[in-house]
Write a protein that holds these residues in place. Structure first.
Motif, PDB file in Angstrom:
ATOM      1  N   PRO A 281      39.907 110.562 -49.613  1.00  0.00           N
ATOM      2  CA  PRO A 281      39.047 111.390 -48.771  1.00  0.00           C
ATOM      3  C   PRO A 281      37.863 112.018 -49.485  1.00  0.00           C
ATOM      4  O   PRO A 281      36.773 112.107 -48.903  1.00  0.00           O
ATOM      5  N   GLU A 282      38.051 112.485 -50.716  1.00  0.00           N
ATOM      6  CA  GLU A 282      36.951 113.187 -51.390  1.00  0.00           C
ATOM      7  C   GLU A 282      35.750 112.267 -51.614  1.00  0.00           C
ATOM      8  O   GLU A 282      34.627 112.606 -51.231  1.00  0.00           O
ATOM      9  N   PRO A 283      35.919 111.093 -52.255  1.00  0.00           N
ATOM     10  CA  PRO A 283      34.743 110.232 -52.413  1.00  0.00           C
ATOM     11  C   PRO A 283      34.196 109.708 -51.092  1.00  0.00           C
ATOM     12  O   PRO A 283      32.988 109.490 -50.958  1.00  0.00           O
ATOM     13  N   THR A 284      35.071 109.533 -50.109  1.00  0.00           N
ATOM     14  CA  THR A 284      34.593 109.095 -48.792  1.00  0.00           C
ATOM     15  C   THR A 284      33.704 110.158 -48.168  1.00  0.00           C
ATOM     16  O   THR A 284      32.600 109.867 -47.684  1.00  0.00           O
ATOM     17  N   ALA A 285      34.170 111.403 -48.172  1.00  0.00           N
ATOM     18  CA  ALA A 285      33.369 112.492 -47.606  1.00  0.00           C
ATOM     19  C   ALA A 285      32.070 112.677 -48.374  1.00  0.00           C
ATOM     20  O   ALA A 285      31.002 112.922 -47.779  1.00  0.00           O
ATOM     21  N   HIS A 286      32.132 112.549 -49.706  1.00  0.00           N
ATOM     22  CA  HIS A 286      30.919 112.684 -50.516  1.00  0.00           C
ATOM     23  C   HIS A 286      29.905 111.613 -50.131  1.00  0.00           C
ATOM     24  O   HIS A 286      28.701 111.902 -49.985  1.00  0.00           O
ATOM     25  N   ALA A 287      30.366 110.379 -49.949  1.00  0.00           N
ATOM     26  CA  ALA A 287      29.455 109.292 -49.596  1.00  0.00           C
ATOM     27  C   ALA A 287      28.837 109.512 -48.220  1.00  0.00           C
ATOM     28  O   ALA A 287      27.650 109.252 -48.003  1.00  0.00           O
ATOM     29  N   LEU A 288      29.639 109.993 -47.263  1.00  0.00           N
ATOM     30  CA  LEU A 288      29.120 110.269 -45.926  1.00  0.00           C
ATOM     31  C   LEU A 288      28.043 111.352 -45.982  1.00  0.00           C
ATOM     32  O   LEU A 288      26.939 111.175 -45.447  1.00  0.00           O
ATOM     33  N   ALA A 289      28.362 112.470 -46.618  1.00  0.00           N
ATOM     34  CA  ALA A 289      27.413 113.586 -46.667  1.00  0.00           C
ATOM     35  C   ALA A 289      26.155 113.209 -47.438  1.00  0.00           C
ATOM     36  O   ALA A 289      25.045 113.620 -47.061  1.00  0.00           O
ATOM     37  N   ALA A 290      26.307 112.446 -48.520  1.00  0.00           N
ATOM     38  CA  ALA A 290      25.131 112.037 -49.291  1.00  0.00           C
ATOM     39  C   ALA A 290      24.199 111.166 -48.453  1.00  0.00           C
ATOM     40  O   ALA A 290      22.967 111.282 -48.541  1.00  0.00           O
ATOM     41  N   PHE A 291      24.770 110.294 -47.634  1.00  0.00           N
ATOM     42  CA  PHE A 291      23.957 109.455 -46.744  1.00  0.00           C
ATOM     43  C   PHE A 291      23.175 110.330 -45.766  1.00  0.00           C
ATOM     44  O   PHE A 291      21.958 110.175 -45.600  1.00  0.00           O
ATOM     45  N   TRP A 292      23.860 111.263 -45.105  1.00  0.00           N
ATOM     46  CA  TRP A 292      23.179 112.124 -44.128  1.00  0.00           C
ATOM     47  C   TRP A 292      22.168 113.047 -44.798  1.00  0.00           C
ATOM     48  O   TRP A 292      21.067 113.243 -44.274  1.00  0.00           O
ATOM     49  N   ASP A 293      22.499 113.586 -45.959  1.00  0.00           N
ATOM     50  CA  ASP A 293      21.549 114.434 -46.688  1.00  0.00           C
ATOM     51  C   ASP A 293      20.291 113.639 -47.038  1.00  0.00           C
ATOM     52  O   ASP A 293      19.174 114.153 -46.944  1.00  0.00           O
ATOM     53  N   GLY A 294      20.496 112.388 -47.449  1.00  0.00           N
ATOM     54  CA  GLY A 294      19.360 111.541 -47.798  1.00  0.00           C
ATOM     55  C   GLY A 294      18.458 111.269 -46.608  1.00  0.00           C
ATOM     56  O   GLY A 294      17.231 111.228 -46.738  1.00  0.00           O
ATOM     57  N   LEU A 295      19.047 111.093 -45.442  1.00  0.00           N
ATOM     58  CA  LEU A 295      18.243 110.878 -44.238  1.00  0.00           C
ATOM     59  C   LEU A 295      17.399 112.095 -43.926  1.00  0.00           C
ATOM     60  O   LEU A 295      16.218 111.986 -43.587  1.00  0.00           O
ATOM     61  N   GLN A 296      18.029 113.270 -44.055  1.00  0.00           N
ATOM     62  CA  GLN A 296      17.306 114.502 -43.751  1.00  0.00           C
ATOM     63  C   GLN A 296      16.163 114.699 -44.726  1.00  0.00           C
ATOM     64  O   GLN A 296      15.051 115.084 -44.331  1.00  0.00           O
ATOM     65  N   ALA A 297      16.406 114.414 -46.006  1.00  0.00           N
ATOM     66  CA  ALA A 297      15.367 114.586 -47.006  1.00  0.00           C
ATOM     67  C   ALA A 297      14.239 113.584 -46.814  1.00  0.00           C
ATOM     68  O   ALA A 297      13.053 113.899 -46.952  1.00  0.00           O
ATOM     69  N   HIS A 298      14.618 112.344 -46.461  1.00  0.00           N
ATOM     70  CA  HIS A 298      13.629 111.266 -46.364  1.00  0.00           C
ATOM     71  C   HIS A 298      12.837 111.326 -45.072  1.00  0.00           C
ATOM     72  O   HIS A 298      11.641 111.047 -45.046  1.00  0.00           O
ATOM     73  N   ARG A 299      13.523 111.725 -43.993  1.00  0.00           N
ATOM     74  CA  ARG A 299      12.878 111.689 -42.686  1.00  0.00           C
ATOM     75  C   ARG A 299      12.531 113.063 -42.143  1.00  0.00           C
ATOM     76  O   ARG A 299      12.023 113.161 -41.035  1.00  0.00           O
ATOM     77  N   GLY A 300      12.858 114.093 -42.876  1.00  0.00           N
ATOM     78  CA  GLY A 300      12.555 115.432 -42.395  1.00  0.00           C
ATOM     79  C   GLY A 300      13.330 115.821 -41.160  1.00  0.00           C
ATOM     80  O   GLY A 300      12.880 116.626 -40.351  1.00  0.00           O
ATOM     81  N   GLY A 301      14.524 115.176 -40.997  1.00  0.00           N
ATOM     82  CA  GLY A 301      15.381 115.522 -39.873  1.00  0.00           C
ATOM     83  C   GLY A 301      15.014 114.848 -38.578  1.00  0.00           C
ATOM     84  O   GLY A 301      15.502 115.220 -37.530  1.00  0.00           O
ATOM     85  N   THR A 302      14.162 113.817 -38.582  1.00  0.00           N
ATOM     86  CA  THR A 302      13.828 113.130 -37.338  1.00  0.00           C
ATOM     87  C   THR A 302      14.992 112.306 -36.858  1.00  0.00           C
ATOM     88  O   THR A 302      15.898 111.959 -37.609  1.00  0.00           O
ATOM     89  N   ALA A 303      14.967 111.930 -35.594  1.00  0.00           N
ATOM     90  CA  ALA A 303      16.135 111.318 -34.964  1.00  0.00           C
ATOM     91  C   ALA A 303      16.264 109.842 -35.217  1.00  0.00           C
ATOM     92  O   ALA A 303      17.312 109.259 -35.008  1.00  0.00           O
TER      93      ALA A 303
END
Length: 300
Positions: A267-289
């Motif tokens: 679970p820990e590396p799985t959750a880390h990978a999920l959150a890192a993906f979403w964090d990267g989207l927010q950083a790259h796209r500025g939170g666009t949909a």
């Protein structure tokens, strides 16, 4: 369960669904909501161990029992209620109930991934991203198809309780086509099995054995995609998941030491990978949909 976790029935335009709802950890900046769909013979409890690490990263984590799964109601004998299109519309109703004004990331494990895919193909607008966990491009492998067929044959002749006893006589439940490996031990697996609708198992089992390849259609949807799996998987071969990620231009994560259920097994590396993906989207796209994924591959 992490602090603040709630279990309740989510009211939607298509009925009520049992959920576990975990808020972002105290002191963290809320980043969005995660809606997680379990797999065949699974339940919302399969995501129990990723709630806390996702909450620590600022994500509200909501796991749901689908129609006829465990603690969500559904017809016992009417298989038409579990057609893929019906289950997809349930997911869209769940997304609507969680609120239109929050970034909503959709996650589906195995069968849940194919239901999530169907929901996104019908209407991608509620979602910021789609993550497919151990969920392949089309029908399941021949070996798993044989197990599911045996299970469906048994369900046609036995009660749910009789099927459970027959499964135990053959070996560990998750190894003989019975309830998937999950969190909570054998007693939880038994309760989950007995609480699940026979019609749901028959209908979704058939779908797993006949699902067409819809990757090209999904690739045309303007969402970021993430394909995550364990390092080995006998339901969909890992090379098939690799190839699907390429076709989707998806971010690809392989969780070392995990099999078909990374959220339960690591679970820990799985959750880390999920959150890192979403964090990267927010950083790259500025939170666009909308947007496209990176096409990158990582180990977790």
């Amino acid at each position: 369960m992490p602090p603040g976790a709630r279990t309740y029935r989510l009211h939607t335009s298509r009925g009520e669904f049992a959920v576990v709802d975990v808020p972002p950890a105290e002191g963290t900046e809320p980043k969005g909501v995660v809606l997680s769909l379990p797999g065949f013979t699974g339940s919302k409890e399969d995501f129990t161990l990723v709630h806390a690490p996702l909450a620590a990263r600022g994500y509200r984590s909501v796991a749901v029992d689908g129609r006829g799964q465990y603690e969500s109601d559904g017809p016992v004998d009417d298989e038409s209620a579990y057609a893929r299109a019906q289950l997809a519309r349930d997911v869209l109703a769940q997304a609507e109930a969680l609120g239109p004004d929050v970034p909503l990331h959709l996650v589906g494990h195995s069968l849940g991934g194919q239901i999530a895919r169907a929901a996104v193909l019908e209407d991608p607008s509620p979602f910021r991203s789609l993550t497919l966990i151990s969920s392949g491009p089309a029908r399941i492998s021949v070996s798993q198809e044989q197990r599911v067929t045996l299970l469906r044959d048994a369900l046609a002749r036995m009660t749910m309780a009789q099927c459970w006893e027959a499964i135990l006589a053959l070996g560990p439940p998750e190894e003989v086509g019975g309830p998937a490996r999950g969190v909570g031990g054998r007693e939880h697996l038994r309760r989950r099995w007995l609480g699940t609708s026979r019609a749901q198992l028959l209908a979704t089992g058939r779908q797993l054995c006949t699902e067409p390849d819809l990757v090209d259609e999904l690739a045309a949807v303007p969402l970021p995609f993430h394909v995550l799996s364990g390092a080995h998987d006998d339901t969909w071969p890992v090379p098939d998941l690799d190839a699907m990620a390429v076709r989707l231009n998806a971010h690809r994560t392989v969780v070392v030491g995990a099999g078909h259920s990374p959220a339960a097994e690591r679970p820990e590396p799985t959750a880390h990978a999920l959150a890192a993906f979403w964090d990267g989207l927010q950083a790259h796209r500025g939170g666009t949909a909308t947007g496209t994924a990176t096409g990158s591959r990582s180990l977790a």
